[in-house]
Design a protein around this motif. Structure first.
Motif, PDB file in Angstrom:
ATOM      1  N   LEU A   8      11.592 -11.078  -0.977  1.00  0.00           N
ATOM      2  CA  LEU A   8      12.489 -10.021  -1.445  1.00  0.00           C
ATOM      3  C   LEU A   8      12.165  -9.602  -2.872  1.00  0.00           C
ATOM      4  N   GLU A   9      11.934 -10.561  -3.735  1.00  0.00           N
ATOM      5  CA  GLU A   9      11.619 -10.244  -5.131  1.00  0.00           C
ATOM      6  C   GLU A   9      10.320  -9.442  -5.221  1.00  0.00           C
ATOM      7  N   ASP A  10       9.336  -9.816  -4.390  1.00  0.00           N
ATOM      8  CA  ASP A  10       8.055  -9.123  -4.382  1.00  0.00           C
ATOM      9  C   ASP A  10       8.226  -7.691  -3.881  1.00  0.00           C
ATOM     10  N   LEU A  11       9.073  -7.512  -2.868  1.00  0.00           N
ATOM     11  CA  LEU A  11       9.321  -6.183  -2.306  1.00  0.00           C
ATOM     12  C   LEU A  11       9.958  -5.268  -3.344  1.00  0.00           C
ATOM     13  N   ARG A  12      11.026  -5.735  -3.972  1.00  0.00           N
ATOM     14  CA  ARG A  12      11.759  -4.871  -4.912  1.00  0.00           C
ATOM     15  C   ARG A  12      10.973  -4.616  -6.194  1.00  0.00           C
ATOM     16  N   ARG A  13      10.098  -5.538  -6.549  1.00  0.00           N
ATOM     17  CA  ARG A  13       9.298  -5.324  -7.735  1.00  0.00           C
ATOM     18  C   ARG A  13       8.368  -4.120  -7.561  1.00  0.00           C
ATOM     19  N   GLN A  14       8.069  -3.765  -6.317  1.00  0.00           N
ATOM     20  CA  GLN A  14       7.147  -2.667  -6.046  1.00  0.00           C
ATOM     21  C   GLN A  14       7.864  -1.399  -5.588  1.00  0.00           C
ATOM     22  N   ILE A  15       9.208  -1.372  -5.765  1.00  0.00           N
ATOM     23  CA  ILE A  15      10.016  -0.193  -5.452  1.00  0.00           C
ATOM     24  C   ILE A  15      10.688   0.282  -6.735  1.00  0.00           C
ATOM     25  N   THR A  69      19.798   5.496   4.130  1.00  0.00           N
ATOM     26  CA  THR A  69      18.372   5.273   4.386  1.00  0.00           C
ATOM     27  C   THR A  69      17.698   4.681   3.158  1.00  0.00           C
ATOM     28  N   ILE A  70      18.034   5.224   1.997  1.00  0.00           N
ATOM     29  CA  ILE A  70      17.474   4.719   0.734  1.00  0.00           C
ATOM     30  C   ILE A  70      17.903   3.271   0.498  1.00  0.00           C
ATOM     31  N   ASN A  71      19.177   2.977   0.750  1.00  0.00           N
ATOM     32  CA  ASN A  71      19.684   1.616   0.560  1.00  0.00           C
ATOM     33  C   ASN A  71      18.958   0.613   1.446  1.00  0.00           C
ATOM     34  N   LEU A  72      18.618   1.039   2.659  1.00  0.00           N
ATOM     35  CA  LEU A  72      17.902   0.151   3.566  1.00  0.00           C
ATOM     36  C   LEU A  72      16.464  -0.073   3.106  1.00  0.00           C
ATOM     37  N   ILE A  73      15.824   0.977   2.594  1.00  0.00           N
ATOM     38  CA  ILE A  73      14.447   0.824   2.090  1.00  0.00           C
ATOM     39  C   ILE A  73      14.415  -0.202   0.960  1.00  0.00           C
ATOM     40  N   CYS A  74      15.420  -0.154   0.077  1.00  0.00           N
ATOM     41  CA  CYS A  74      15.494  -1.105  -1.041  1.00  0.00           C
ATOM     42  C   CYS A  74      15.956  -2.493  -0.581  1.00  0.00           C
ATOM     43  N   ARG A  75      16.328  -2.586   0.674  1.00  0.00           N
ATOM     44  CA  ARG A  75      16.847  -3.813   1.260  1.00  0.00           C
ATOM     45  C   ARG A  75      18.118  -4.291   0.573  1.00  0.00           C
ATOM     46  N   PHE A  76      18.927  -3.314   0.101  1.00  0.00           N
ATOM     47  CA  PHE A  76      20.269  -3.649  -0.348  1.00  0.00           C
ATOM     48  C   PHE A  76      21.103  -4.082   0.857  1.00  0.00           C
ATOM     49  N   TYR A  77      20.781  -3.520   1.999  1.00  0.00           N
ATOM     50  CA  TYR A  77      21.352  -3.899   3.282  1.00  0.00           C
ATOM     51  C   TYR A  77      20.197  -4.062   4.263  1.00  0.00           C
ATOM     52  N   GLU A  78      20.445  -4.769   5.353  1.00  0.00           N
ATOM     53  CA  GLU A  78      19.434  -4.917   6.392  1.00  0.00           C
ATOM     54  C   GLU A  78      19.933  -4.244   7.664  1.00  0.00           C
ATOM     55  N   PRO A  79      19.026  -3.726   8.497  1.00  0.00           N
ATOM     56  CA  PRO A  79      19.442  -3.011   9.711  1.00  0.00           C
ATOM     57  C   PRO A  79      20.253  -3.904  10.636  1.00  0.00           C
ATOM     58  N   VAL A 123       0.843  -1.199   0.000  1.00  0.00           N
ATOM     59  CA  VAL A 123       0.000   0.000   0.000  1.00  0.00           C
ATOM     60  C   VAL A 123       0.873   1.241   0.000  1.00  0.00           C
ATOM     61  N   GLY A 124       1.931   1.220   0.842  1.00  0.00           N
ATOM     62  CA  GLY A 124       2.873   2.324   0.775  1.00  0.00           C
ATOM     63  C   GLY A 124       3.327   2.892   2.093  1.00  0.00           C
ATOM     64  N   GLU A 125       2.889   2.357   3.233  1.00  0.00           N
ATOM     65  CA  GLU A 125       3.364   2.883   4.514  1.00  0.00           C
ATOM     66  C   GLU A 125       4.747   2.305   4.818  1.00  0.00           C
ATOM     67  N   VAL A 126       5.685   3.184   5.133  1.00  0.00           N
ATOM     68  CA  VAL A 126       7.058   2.769   5.451  1.00  0.00           C
ATOM     69  C   VAL A 126       7.413   3.325   6.821  1.00  0.00           C
ATOM     70  N   ALA A 127       7.797   2.443   7.739  1.00  0.00           N
ATOM     71  CA  ALA A 127       8.113   2.873   9.103  1.00  0.00           C
ATOM     72  C   ALA A 127       9.497   2.384   9.503  1.00  0.00           C
ATOM     73  N   PHE A 128      10.349   3.315   9.954  1.00  0.00           N
ATOM     74  CA  PHE A 128      11.650   2.995  10.540  1.00  0.00           C
ATOM     75  C   PHE A 128      11.479   3.018  12.059  1.00  0.00           C
ATOM     76  N   CYS A 129      11.813   1.920  12.714  1.00  0.00           N
ATOM     77  CA  CYS A 129      11.654   1.827  14.167  1.00  0.00           C
ATOM     78  C   CYS A 129      13.019   1.605  14.813  1.00  0.00           C
ATOM     79  N   ASP A 130      13.622   2.689  15.316  1.00  0.00           N
ATOM     80  CA  ASP A 130      14.913   2.647  15.998  1.00  0.00           C
ATOM     81  C   ASP A 130      15.958   1.888  15.167  1.00  0.00           C
ATOM     82  N   VAL A 131      16.074   2.247  13.889  1.00  0.00           N
ATOM     83  CA  VAL A 131      16.968   1.549  12.958  1.00  0.00           C
ATOM     84  C   VAL A 131      18.402   2.039  13.125  1.00  0.00           C
TER      85      VAL A 131
END
Length: 729
Positions: A551-558, A524-534, A479-487
């Motif tokens: 992962l494939e499903d996530l990146r297909r929508q970014i 921050t952008i790299n983490l959203i794309c999950r190029f790296y993980e927190p 849907v589009g909600e993105v939340a960073f929680c103490d990353v």
């Protein structure tokens, strides 16, 4: 999960609270000299113990607000910030321990916040765990401990899809050996039954006919054998290249942070080529001649076992020489492979950056660097080959002595009537078949050594930890909600980039990320794309931990529009449809129109079929940027990332790009990093980062009115712009 820590109970205490959760040895004493000090962390306190056992520092966990590592010259310092705001340095260490003390600081903060301890105290491997030698690469493989047999078996496992051809090759090898053993026997029969006694010319013609038939059959078998070898070697090498390339494609981005492109390319090309060369030339030679030697040995023992044992007497010396010198020579060839990788790296870099080289007239400098790499490669190759041919020369001497033994001892047996002249000639002919393979054993071993070293480097890539595609995960329509929680995150664990980032972007909201260079925007952008993980904390997409989403499903929508858009060699249409290769031409045109790219594309000689060259070199910067925007529009992502999408373009082009971006961001959750802060006026909210932490949040107008960090950044940029404008008048 806590790994590599020393967990023990303090003497005299048996309560869980007093168990040492972290126990690290520092290498600087309190006076700054080299010495031992120990950091000890329990569930209730943090202390530093001196080498004599005295506790020189102690603080309860409850009084700690945060912990961090302060870089120093040649080392670092672990600092504690109390809840009163006091910063207290507690222990210093050298750079070799930086990553472990960074993890310790993270663990202290976790305990201070009442969280479970989840750190990793394992250090990078610098030495081989088996032999203790320094590794050629951090966490790499040890060339001295390469297991040739295991590596060969793994290469041979690629034969499984070609079992039928492999069995056929083995049968042809046995048939070839059998046919090659026939002519020496025919020679013996001719000598004993034609020249020595009966002088039967008819028998000679019969033997000649049989000999001709054997030669014809051997020729046919050799041709068939060669065709099978070419088929198998080509397919296995291609399968290896495919396996390496596929592994590279799915490796974590962090792998490429540590490896140079040229070194990776060298493994895909040169190392697989070495294996191919060994499979084409070396392996058939090895199999055929191993069978030949076995057959000849059996025949020789049948003819005269005493003479055979005498001839083979020098062979143990050859085996001992091979065993003794194998490891040092294999290390040398492994080092040659490393020099090749370094050579490829420089070559790739200098050619890729040829425009910069020419712009700064650095041709001579780059040639000097090339020569240095070339000399290193030359010297390593000469050293390895020199050592090998010295050993090979000694081996040749002992191998050749077998022929001398045959003439002396075998001739004496013929003279005494203990063996016929025909059998003596047959033994001599068989030895001729033996000497050829043994003389070339040196080259075979060299091929084998290089091929196995190359195979190890290939398998190192194949075995590297891939991205978590294989973990599966839930299918989720974002849907589009993105939340960073103490990353929290750092490319180098001893130097965290993000320090407890917490924010939420609502669906369809445009978030502007602002801050100085190094503040953590791109991270921050790299983490959203999950190029790296927190390293710590959680990133949630629509309330779901994004590590649970496939992962494939996530990146297909970014979708990403980078600062320096990467375009592939091909047509404009192919680049726009890169994310959706099945898109219709009409959809490609609509995306180009939305990106304000349609007009300049039509102005090209071949329109959408125009080939743009490697990295899009035939297009201007603004044109490349609009192609990247069209690519993102056609991709139709739910989360959009704009990384300096209007940097380094003229005002008119920027206007066109901004118009395209306004159409692109509609209905999508957007994260934008902009070179010109004024371009973020339309953002729903700005997040101002400083040293990996959020210092301000609000709209453009709110932050300007507040006159804080963002206001100062805008003012500074405005002053710089004025200075530039004055300089251009």
């Amino acid at each position: 999960m806590l790994k590599g820590e020393i967990v023990q109970t303090i003497e005299g205490e048996d309560t869980p609270q007093e168990r040492l959760l972290i126990h690290l040895e520092g290498d600087f004493a309190a006076d700054g000299q080299f010495g031992k000090r120990f950091l000890e962390v329990t569930a209730t306190d943090v202390r530093v113990r001196e080498a004599d056992g005295v506790v020189s520092f102690h603080i309860p966990i409850a009084e700690i607000k945060s912990a961090r590592n302060e870089p120093l010259v040649g080392g670092g310092q672990l600092e504690i910030t109390t809840r009163d705001g006091e910063v207290v340095p507690i222990i210093t260490y050298s750079l070799t321990l930086a990553s472990r003390f960074s993890e310790a600081a993270r663990g202290i903060e976790q305990l201070a916040r009442g969280e479970p301890l989840q750190i990793n105290l394992e250090q990078k491997r610098l030495r081989c765990a088996k032999c203790g030698r320094l590794l050629p690469e951090v966490d790499g493989i040890c060339p001295a401990c390469i297991h040739r047999g295991r590596t060969l078996r793994r290469v041979a496992s690629y034969l499984r899809p070609y079992r039928l051809q492999a069995v056929g090759l083995a049968l042809l090898g046995v048939l070839t050996t059998t046919l090659n053993l026939v002519p020496p026997k025919l020679q013996a029969l001719i000598i004993d039954h034609v020249f020595s006694t009966h002088r039967n010319y008819t028998f000679l013609l019969e033997m000649a006919g049989i000999w001709l038939g054997v030669v014809v059959a051997a020729t046919f078998v050799q041709i068939l054998n060669g065709r099978l070898i070419a088929y198998l070697a080509g397919h296995i090498a291609a399968d290896l290249r495919a396996a390496v390339y596929r592994a590279v494609e799915f490796l974590q981005v962090s792998y490429f942070d540590k490896k140079q492109v040229g070194a990776i390319v060298s493994r895909i090309t040169q190392d697989t080529d070495r294996i191919w060369g060994f499979l084409v030339d070396g392996m058939p030679f090895l199999i055929a001649n191993a069978l030949m030697l076995l057959g000849i040995a059996c025949v020789l023992l049948w003819i005269n076992w005493r003479l055979t044992l005498a001839i083979l007497a020098p062979m143990p010396i050859v085996v001992i020489l091979s065993a003794v010198f194998w490891k040092p020579i294999s290390q040398m060839f492994f080092r040659v492979g490393q020099k090749w990788a370094r050579f490829h790296t420089h070559l790739n870099e200098s050619i890729s950056g040829i425009r910069i080289v020419k712009a700064f007239t650095r041709e001579n400098t780059e040639f000097a660097k090339f020569q240095a790499c070339n000399r290193e490669l030359r010297d390593a190759g000469i050293q390895a080959d020199t050592r090998w041919y010295t050993v090979f020369g000694a081996m040749t001497f002992f191998i050749a002595s077998g022929g001398l033994i045959n003439w002396v001892y075998g001739g004496w047996m013929v003279y005494r009537g203990q063996m016929s002249l025909g059998n003596f000639v047959m033994v001599n002919s068989l030895l001729g078949l033996v000497y050829g393979p043994l003389m070339w054993f040196g080259d075979l071993n060299q091929w084998f050594t290089r091929a196995m070293a190359g195979a190890e480097r290939i398998f190192e890539v194949i075995d590297a930890e891939p991205e978590p595609h294989a973990r599966g995960g839930i299918r989720h329509a974002i849907v589009g909600e993105v939340a960073f929680c103490d990353v929290r995150f750092g490319y180098d664990k001893s130097n965290p980039v993000l320090k407890g980032l917490t924010f939420t972007a609502k669906p369809g909201e445009m978030i502007g990320l602002v801050g100085k260079s190094g503040a953590g925007k791109s991270t921050t952008i790299n983490l959203i794309c999950r190029f790296y993980e927190p390293d710590a904390g959680v990133i949630r997409i629509d309330g779901i931990d994004y590590r649970e989403i496939a992962l494939e499903d996530l990146r297909r929508q970014i979708g990403i529009v980078p600062q320096e858009p990467f375009l592939f060699h091909g047509t404009i249409a192919e680049n726009i449809s890169y994310g959706r290769p099945d898109a219709r031409f009409e959809e490609i045109v609509e995306a180009a129109k939305a990106a304000n790219a349609h007009q300049f594309i039509l102005a090209k000689p071949d329109g959408y079929d125009t080939v743009i060259g490697e990295r899009g070199t035939k297009l201007s910067g603004g044109e490349r940027q609009r192609i990247a925007i069209a690519r993102a529009i056609l991709h139709d992502p739910r989360i959009l990332i704009l990384d300096e999408a209007t940097s380094s373009v003229d005002v008119e082009t920027e206007k066109q790009i901004q118009e395209a971006l306004q159409r692109l961001v509609k209905g999508r959750t957007t994260f934008a990093i902009a070179h010109r802060l004024s371009t973020l006026r339309n953002a729903d909210r700005l997040i101002v980062l400083e040293k990996g932490e959020i210092v301000e949040t609000g709209t453009h107008a709110e932050l300007m009115e507040r006159q804080g960090v963002f206001y100062n950044l805008v003012q500074t940029q405005s002053q710089v712009t004025q200075i530039i404008e004055i300089g251009t008048v």
